[in-house]
Write an enzyme that holds these catalytic residues in place. Structure first.
Site, PDB file in Angstrom:
ATOM      1  N   CYS A 261      51.544 -31.676 -24.618  1.00  0.00           N
ATOM      2  CA  CYS A 261      50.321 -31.671 -23.797  1.00  0.00           C
ATOM      3  C   CYS A 261      50.566 -31.002 -22.439  1.00  0.00           C
ATOM      4  CB  CYS A 261      49.861 -33.113 -23.633  1.00  0.00           C
ATOM      5  SG  CYS A 261      48.560 -33.375 -22.415  1.00  0.00           S
TER       6      CYS A 261
ATOM      7  N   CYS B 214      49.428 -32.923 -19.354  1.00  0.00           N
ATOM      8  CA  CYS B 214      50.294 -34.084 -19.113  1.00  0.00           C
ATOM      9  C   CYS B 214      51.489 -33.681 -18.252  1.00  0.00           C
ATOM     10  CB  CYS B 214      50.791 -34.669 -20.434  1.00  0.00           C
ATOM     11  SG  CYS B 214      49.505 -35.309 -21.520  1.00  0.00           S
TER      12      CYS B 214
END
Length: 101
Positions: free
Chosen positions: A29, A32
């Site tokens: 991600c 993230c």
């Protein structure tokens, strides 16, 4: 930052006795990874305990709290989630949304 797992989540978050911000994230991600250093700064500057939960390795916790998108931040107080932030944000917005400003 605390590394959270299925085995330590209840103790480290639900039984913490203080607010804990849980960062639901995954290695794949990009957003993230973008907010990770921001969360480290917030932890250092505001004394907020932050735990990181890798959803690929601990999907049962992700499912327990209905986390559908990453990153998702859940602020726990007294063992229950009180605030949810979905998606990456600039530091000043995160601080404001978490009620730390």
């Amino acid at each position: 930052m605390i590394t959270l797992t299925t085995d330590n989540f209840d103790e480290q978050v639900l039984g913490a006795g203080k607010p804990v911000l849980v960062d639901f994230w995954a290695e794949w991600c990009p957003p993230c990874k973008m907010i990770a250093p921001v969360l480290e700064e917030i932890e250092a500057e505001h004394g907020l305990t932050i735990g990181k939960l890798d959803t690929d390795h601990h999907p049962e916790i992700q499912a327990r709290y209905g986390v559908m998108s990453l990153p998702t931040l859940l602020l726990f107080e007294d063992g229950r989630p009180v605030r949810q932030i979905v998606g990456a944000r600039p530091k000043r917005m995160l601080v404001k949304e978490l009620g730390l400003a």
